[in-house]
Motif scaffolding. Structure first.
Motif, PDB file in Angstrom:
ATOM      1  N   ASP A 105       9.028  30.919  47.817  1.00  0.00           N
ATOM      2  CA  ASP A 105       8.349  32.217  47.711  1.00  0.00           C
ATOM      3  C   ASP A 105       9.371  33.303  48.015  1.00  0.00           C
ATOM      4  OD1 ASP A 105       6.458  34.292  47.746  1.00  0.00           O
ATOM      5  OD2 ASP A 105       5.395  33.567  49.526  1.00  0.00           O
ATOM      6  N   HIS A 168       4.653  34.271  56.516  1.00  0.00           N
ATOM      7  CA  HIS A 168       3.914  33.027  56.767  1.00  0.00           C
ATOM      8  C   HIS A 168       4.826  31.813  56.729  1.00  0.00           C
ATOM      9  CE1 HIS A 168       4.204  32.475  52.351  1.00  0.00           C
ATOM     10  NE2 HIS A 168       4.102  33.797  52.330  1.00  0.00           N
ATOM     11  N   GLU A 201       8.691  38.495  55.026  1.00  0.00           N
ATOM     12  CA  GLU A 201       8.468  39.415  53.906  1.00  0.00           C
ATOM     13  C   GLU A 201       8.016  40.813  54.321  1.00  0.00           C
ATOM     14  OE1 GLU A 201       5.245  38.554  51.184  1.00  0.00           O
ATOM     15  OE2 GLU A 201       4.638  36.794  52.317  1.00  0.00           O
ATOM     16  N   GLU A 232      11.466  39.626  50.290  1.00  0.00           N
ATOM     17  CA  GLU A 232      11.039  38.344  50.878  1.00  0.00           C
ATOM     18  C   GLU A 232      11.997  37.231  50.502  1.00  0.00           C
ATOM     19  OE1 GLU A 232       7.395  36.797  49.129  1.00  0.00           O
ATOM     20  OE2 GLU A 232       7.038  35.479  50.841  1.00  0.00           O
TER      21      GLU A 232
HETATM   22 CO    CO Z   1       4.898  35.164  50.756  1.00  0.00          CO
END
Ligand code: CO
Ligand code: MF3
Length: 255
Positions: A105, A168, A201, A232
């Protein structure tokens, strides 16, 4: 529960991360006046699939695309469509890829053509705030050390961090524990240990930190209509330097 990654998990997360970061770079290169956001979505989708992965965001909680494209006052979760990028837009691209059981991500804000110096500063401070947080992404420190570093750097530069959305843990699921806020909150002070993988992020607003969500149920915009930027990476905590698992920055905004 926080999942700790070892050996093969880490190798696969590196591979997922490489595909994800390459997709971000590809999308960033497409950020030019006249390009539609759905063209970027299509290119990212095809790139991810051609590399044997699947787009993490597509159908996630009903999200309808492979990438989030958030322009100017849009903070995150902008849905690609017929809108075309204009000269002077700042365009946040967020992409995730799922490969052999693991997610990557990453996001960055790219600049289309000429923008004034304050907006350029917003984009630079947002990116740098990630690296300020990264300095604290070390075993023995705690998640709020990362949060504090990001928040204080952003606020020192006169901008604000978004409160309603956070970084996260990441791995076999896109969103794992722990939460990684970009601001200091009372609550658990999770200690960092080797094998944790975190998506750090920062979402940074030029004006106030308040946001609202548009009628489409996804697009997050600033309440005051001022611009916002996002940056991020997926990061591995080690017993030494943190490792960025989404390393191809592709952040061509400053050339
Ligand atoms: Co993310
Ligand atoms: N990078 C975002 C996040 O970590 C991506 C989620 S977009 C969604 O939450 F569409 F998948 F929800």
């Amino acid at each position: 529960m926080i999942s700790l990654k070892t050996g093969r998990d880490i190798e696969l997360m590196r591979q997922a991360g490489m595909i994800t970061a390459a997709a971000r770079a590809l999308a960033g290169e497409m950020v030019k006046p006249g390009v539609s956001t759905k063209a970027i979505d299509r290119a990212v989708h095809d790139f991810i699939v051609e590399h044997g992965a699947t787009p993490s965001f597509l159908n996630y909680n009903g999200y309808p695309a492979s990438v989030c494209i958030s322009i100017n006052e849009q903070v995150i979760h902008g849905i690609p469509g017929s809108r075309r990028i204009k000269e002077g837009d700042i365009v946040s691209i967020d992409v995730g890829a799922f490969y052999k059981g693991y997610h990557g991500d990453c996001a960055a804000t790219f600049i289309a053509g000429y923008v004034d110096s304050e907006i350029r500063k917003l984009v630079e401070v947002t990116r740098q705030s990630f690296f300020e947080g990264l300095k604290f992404a070390r075993a023995g420190n705690r998640v709020p050390d990362i949060s504090h570093a990001i928040q204080s750097y952003v606020e020192k530069n006169g901008f604000s961090v978004v409160r309603q959305f956070v970084g996260h843990g990441i791995g076999q699921k896109l969103h794992e524990e722990p939460e990684v806020p970009n601001f200091v909150v009372p609550g658990p002070r999770v200690r960092l240990v080797p094998g944790m993988t975190l998506a750090i992020e920062p979402m940074v607003n030029m004006g106030g930190s308040s946001i609202r969500i548009l009628e489409d149920g996804w697009t997050v915009v600033t309440e005051d209509g001022k611009p916002s930027a996002h940056y991020e990476n997926t990061v591995l905590i080690t017993d030494g330097e943190p490792m960025i698992l989404t390393p191809l920055d592709g952040d061509g905004g400053f050339e």
